[in-house]
Every structure is written in structure tokens, then in C-alpha cells.
Scaffold this active site. Structure first.
Site, PDB file in Angstrom:
ATOM      1  N   LYS A 110      -9.938  -8.374   7.537  1.00 35.77           N
ATOM      2  CA  LYS A 110     -10.716  -8.649   8.752  1.00 35.77           C
ATOM      3  C   LYS A 110     -10.701  -7.446   9.682  1.00 35.77           C
ATOM      4  O   LYS A 110      -9.778  -6.629   9.642  1.00 35.77           O
ATOM      5  CB  LYS A 110     -10.214  -9.910   9.468  1.00 35.77           C
ATOM      6  N   HIS A 163       0.826  -1.210   0.000  1.00 30.88           N
ATOM      7  CA  HIS A 163       0.000   0.000   0.000  1.00 30.88           C
ATOM      8  C   HIS A 163       0.862   1.262   0.000  1.00 30.88           C
ATOM      9  O   HIS A 163       0.614   2.211  -0.727  1.00 30.88           O
ATOM     10  CB  HIS A 163      -0.952   0.005   1.201  1.00 30.88           C
TER      11      HIS A 163
END
Lengths: 205, 290
Positions: A114, A36
Site C-alpha cells: 500500500k 528484503h
């Protein structure tokens, strides 16, 4: 159950709501912390695209595509190809500073992880037409078994196995929409409702 | 001459990491049956149960985070704990080589992963001599996600209006469940310690995870609190992974330790649904597992 096949259209995403169970098929790209940061620094928050070759490979995979927050355990086959051994989701909130920009830039349609994400990502999902899909934490073997094929890997040597961009083909992967493209987060709703119930139980209401 | 149990310890680790105890699997199956057909919660339980079956078949870890290995060793008079410690550490290294454990021991100062799950105070080993004539070793594997949501309260707590009594314990425990939401990979098991100093509080709270699901405290008031907390936590509606649902905890288990007059700690440890534990018994040179 709702079936999703990559590449996913904005229209399909807009039809999804929190709590929906979907079955995902097609191409998924893993990306966690280092990946990222790299995308933001080289492709997005930069006056010109750095590393254009890498960009050219990633762009078609991410357009209408799916990012998975995962650092897999990967084994190499005798013929040199790879297979996923264990591939459960990692905690997504660490990508909160980056994700809305990545979604907006590449038109990513779904993020898998999650624990859910924050307000910035939720706003990004609403603006650009994306959803957050929650995988089952701990279900590492099962998720690895839904990976039909490891199609490719980008930057394995530079970032290491857990942080590399793994391009995988998945079959019938069951996921739950916990953040939709209408500004709803199941995480926020459950938190509020459970706090209310808690106050009743302990006499703080 | 004390027998070499290294290979027996490797098998203990394999069993703990690649399968769930029958009581935990049964509790997950019951939770699946309670949820509504087609709900997100039911989908989670279905994935969990399928994952456990696959892990058992393939002898691969139930979860990729194989956690902190915590050994509880009860040994008869005359056994060398020095040798047992050495054999456990060697077994942990071998189990890592065989991929039953992920390399999980990181040097806190250099960030370097030792690569074999050994390091300073890693794995964790508790030794206790006892009067029985056999050796008993319990192993629990506790993952990082659920370890991160553990919490300790010092009562009284004015925010919770929690005093120094079982009612205060109840309020603190429920607060911990609400704070954890789905982050500890719910539905979890709560291990609670009442009292102790801060250190023993966490130790006693984690010892609870050796108990079987549904095994109640010998002290009637504590047993009643365990039941009540289980029911109330499940009424919070957090559900598996925090998606909403009827099962937020699989069980609540409470222990107590003496405390200083000045202190009243309530320590809550959270064990994820992947409650991996196994017991090894060595009697007359024969090794068995439970």
C-alpha cells in the site's frame, strides 16, 4: 476485470496499465523489511550466493511470482497447519532501497502493498517487466479470506511471524495497478493533479 | 460501592474494533454508489464494505492495526476515576488476549512491546465529571497510518498565504489533505481544532471523531466551513487509497479552543475510513451501547 494466474508472463505484465483492476490467483510470497534485507545481503549484493538451500527454495517461488508487503496475523490449526486471520498490506515505501534489485534478480512480476513506491522501483518495473499492485489498506479480514491455503513458511523462527516468508495460495484477490511497466505511476499522477486543484482552490495558482 | 465494569469495557472494545458505526458504514456505501462502475475507486469501496461485513460476522478486527485506544469518560459526582482507570486497563489487557486488539504498545526507549496494550499513557483515558446522573464512555481506536499524517499549522503561514482567520483555517486544512494523499487510508474524516496550545489543539482535533458523520457544529460559520471543506476536499480527486475518485474525505468536523493572543494553531487529525468508535452508557447499573 483482468485475471492473473501465477506464474505470470512478462507479456501479461506489459499489457497492464495504471488504473486497471486485476483479480489475482495463485502463489504469493510475503516479504517485508527483514526479508528484503536478507535477500539483498545473501543472494544479490554478494559475490556468491550464501545460504544456497534457502535460495533454491525461494527462487522458483519468486520467478514470475508475486511479493506481498504484509506482516500477517496467523493462527495454527490443530493439525499443525496454518491459516491467515488478518493480512492487510503494510506501507511499501520502506522497501524502496531493495525492491528494484529483488525484481531484477528474481524476475518478480508483481509487488503488492500500500501507498505505492518510488522512482527506483518504477524504473525497475519498466526495465524488468513488473507492476505494483495496490491492496486496500485496512481490509485485513477480507484479504485473509482470499487466502485459500498457507502452502509453506520460510524462516518463521529466525525472522518471527510478521517478517517470515509466508507462501500462500490466493483466490480472486482484487487489486489495482498503480505502477505499471511503462513508467507510469498513478500515485504521481494523482499527486500532481490534486496539487494543481489545491492551488486553484486557495488562490496560489 | 461502585460496580465493576471490567467486562462491560471488554464488550465496548469488542464492539468498537470489530464493527463500524452505522453512520460511517452508510457514508462508505454512499461513496461506493457515487463512483463509476468498474473504476478502481469503486473496487476499493466494494472491498471495504465486504471487509466490514466479514469482520462483523466473525467478530474479528475491521483492521489489523487496532490503533491507540482513546477513552473519553464522563462520570457523575461520586465515581472513583482510580477504579475506572484500573478497570479500563484490565479490560484492554483482556481484549488483547481475546484478539479484539493487536498488541500495540511499544516502549519508546527499549522498543519492547508490552504485549497487552498497556504502558505509560497507554491506553489514553480522558476523565471529565459532569452533571448528568449516568456514566458515558466513548471509545475511539485510531490506527497508526492515519495518525502519521496528522499535522499542525501555526498561522500566519506565508507559503499558504494563510492568515489568522477562517479563510486561513480553510487553506491549512486543504493543504493537509493534499499532503496526506492516500497515505492515511483515504477516504478519511478530518478532525480540526482552531486555537488552543499545541497540546490541546491535538486533543480537541481528536475529540471531533466522537461526532457522527454529518453532525454539524452549533456555530453557523463553523458549520458552513465544515460543509465547504468537505466539498472542496472531495474536488481534489485523491479518492479512496489515493487512486483517484469522487470521495477523498467522508466528513470534516471542526472544534475551537481559546488561544493565547500570540498563537493561532490549526491542528488537523486524520481518521482513516475505518473510523472505529462506540459509546457505552451506564444508568442505574444497566449497561447499554450506542
Amino acid at each position: 476485470m483482468i485475471r492473473l494466474q501465477t506464474p505470470i508472463s512478462e507479456e501479461q505484465i506489459r499489457a497492464l496499465h495504471t488504473g486497471d483492476v486485476v483479480q489475482l490467483n495463485g502463489i504469493v510470497v510475503t516479504a517485508r523489511d527483514a526479508a528484503h534485507k536478507l535477500m539483498i545481503e545473501n543472494f544479490i549484493k554478494t559475490p556468491e550466493i550464501k545460504r544456497p538451500e534457502l535460495y533454491a527454495r525461494l527462487k522458483p517461488l519468486l520467478e514470475g511470482g508475486v511479493i506481498y508487503h504484509c506482516g500477517p496475523v496467523v493462527a495454527q490449526n490443530p493439525d499443525g497447519s496454518y491459516r491467515f486471520v488478518a493480512a492487510g498490506p503494510t506501507t511499501s515505501i520502506r522497501e524502496e532501497p531493495y525492491e528494484a534489485d529483488v525484481i531484477g534478480h528474481f524476475k518478480v512480476r508483481a509487488i503488492i502493498g500500500k501507498g505505492g513506491m518510488g522512482a527506483r522501483t518504477l524504473a525497475g518495473c519498466k526495465e524488468h517487466g513488473a507492476v505494483y499492485l495496490h491492496a486496500v489498506g485496512g481490509a485485513a479480514t477480507l484479504i485473509a479470506a482470499t487466502v485459500e491455503k498457507v502452502e509453506d513458511v520460510l524462516l518463521k523462527d529466525e525472522l518471527g511471524v510478521p517478517e517470515a516468508f509466508w507462501v500462500i495460495r490466493v483466490k480472486n484477490w482484487e487489486l489495482v495497478v498503480t505502477m505499471d511497466s511503462h513508467g507510469n505511476s498513478l500515485h504521481d499522477q494523482i499527486q500532481a493533479a490534486s496539487e494543481q486543484r489545491f492551488k486553484e482552490l486557495v488562490g496560489l495558482a | 460501592m461502585q460496580q465493576d465494569l471490567t467486562e462491560a469495557f471488554v464488550e465496548l472494545i469488542r464492539r468498537a474494533s470489530t464493527d463500524l458505526p452505522p453512520d460511517v458504514e452508510e457514508a462508505l456505501r454512499e461513496a461506493y454508489n457515487r463512483e463509476e462502475e468498474g473504476s478502481a475507486a469503486q473496487s476499493v469501496f466494494s472491498s471495504i464494505l465486504e471487509n466490514v461485513t466479514l469482520a462483523r460476522q466473525h467478530s474479528t478486527p475491521v483492521c489489523q492495526d487496532t490503533g491507540t485506544p482513546i477513552f473519553y469518560v464522563h462520570y457523575p459526582f461520586g465515581w472513583s476515576t482510580l477504579k475506572l482507570r484500573e478497570q479500563i486497563r484490565t479490560a484492554v489487557q483482556e481484549a488483547t488476549r481475546r484478539s479484539y486488539l493487536r498488541p500495540n504498545a511499544v516502549d519508546s526507549l527499549t522498543d519492547r512491546n508490552s504485549g497487552d496494550n498497556t504502558g505509560q499513557d497507554f491506553p489514553v483515558i480522558h476523565f471529565e465529571e459532569w452533571e448528568e446522573d449516568y456514566l458515558q464512555v466513548d471509545l475511539t481506536l485510531k490506527g497508526g497510518g492515519c495518525e502519521n499524517v496528522g499535522i499542525q499549522y501555526s498561522l500566519p503561514d506565508s507559503r499558504l498565504k494563510a492568515g489568522r482567520d477562517l479563510e486561513g483555517v480553510r487553506k491549512a486544512a486543504l493543504d493537509a489533505v493534499v499532503k496526506a494523499q492516500g497515505q492515511g487510508c483515504a477516504p478519511g474524516i478530518l478532525g480540526i481544532a482552531i486555537g488552543g496550545d499545541r497540546g490541546t489543539g491535538y486533543e480537541v482535533s481528536k475529540e471531533q471523531f466522537i461526532r457522527k458523520i454529518g453532525e454539524r457544529s452549533d456555530i453557523p460559520e463553523v458549520a458552513a466551513l465544515e460543509e465547504r471543506l468537505k466539498e472542496e476536499a472531495n474536488s481534489l480527486g485523491i479518492g479512496p487509497m489515493g487512486f483517484g475518485g469522487k470521495t477523498t474525505v467522508l466528513d470534516v468536523q471542526i472544534g475551537a479552543a481559546h488561544r493565547l493572543p500570540a498563537s493561532y494553531f490549526v491542528t488537523v487529525s486524520y481518521m482513516c475510513w475505518a473510523c472505529r468508535r462506540n459509546r457505552m452508557i451506564v444508568r442505574d447499573g444497566q449497561v447499554s451501547y450506542q
